[in-house]
Enzyme design. Structure first.
Site, PDB file in Angstrom:
ATOM      1  N   ASP A  65       0.934  -1.126  -0.170  1.00  0.00           N
ATOM      2  CA  ASP A  65       0.055  -0.007  -0.030  1.00  0.00           C
ATOM      3  C   ASP A  65       0.618   1.216   0.083  1.00  0.00           C
ATOM      4  O   ASP A  65       1.781   1.174   0.648  1.00  0.00           O
ATOM      5  CB  ASP A  65      -1.041   0.131   1.235  1.00  0.00           C
ATOM      6  N   ASP A  79      -6.682  -1.396  -4.649  1.00  0.00           N
ATOM      7  CA  ASP A  79      -8.095  -1.078  -3.481  1.00  0.00           C
ATOM      8  C   ASP A  79      -8.981  -0.249  -4.442  1.00  0.00           C
ATOM      9  O   ASP A  79     -10.387  -0.235  -4.199  1.00  0.00           O
ATOM     10  CB  ASP A  79      -7.541  -0.469  -2.472  1.00  0.00           C
TER      11      ASP A  79
END
Length: 156
Positions: A110, A129
């Site tokens: 991330d 995401d």
């Protein structure tokens, strides 16, 4: 169209994650907009918001089943409306992107970080995401606009 969306989504996710791995190091942010947006490397060993931390086998298994079910539905039913095809394609591409990370690294990379000074911090996320979220929003729109929705009286 579906295969193109899936492949392009996976490529975009992989390229941005490889950039994050090479360019960012843990604790070293790239500030894009001061006090609002930066790139910050994070190894997420859980799912959304860190749930199921260190349960990679479980997450890999669930993700694979979900991908297979969505792909089966997407490619078997040729009469699906366009918005449903796009929605499922986006969700599948994002799921595959994060699945690749889980299998390869045992965590998900991330790096996209929105925040307001030191007061508000949205969880760090990645392109996969975003793809899953956009696909889910389109899926909700499809469900709401689907013929006969009013007759279901869900909210009565």
């Amino acid at each position: 169209m579906e295969i193109i969306i899936i492949v392009l989504g996976i490529i975009l996710d992989r390229v941005t994650k490889l950039w994050a791995i090479k360019r960012l190091s843990i604790g070293e942010d790239i500030v894009v907009i001061k006090d609002f947006f930066s790139f910050s490397y994070l190894e997420n060993r859980g799912a959304a918001f860190g749930i199921f931390k260190d349960k990679q086998l479980f997450l890999i298994s669930i993700t694979m089943v979900a991908i297979l079910l969505m792909m089966f539905y997407l490619f078997i039913n040729k009469t699906n409306p366009k918005i449903l095809k796009i929605s499922l394609s986006l969700i599948i591409s994002g799921a595959i992107g994060n699945l690749i990370d889980r299998i390869k690294y045992r965590y998900v990379v991330d790096f996209i970080f929105f925040h307001y000074k030191d007061k508000y911090h949205f969880p760090i996320f990645n392109i996969a995401d975003v793809l899953v979220s956009l696909g889910t929003i389109l899926l909700i729109i499809f469900i709401i606009k689907e013929d006969g929705y009013e007759d279901r009286k869900i909210f009565s």
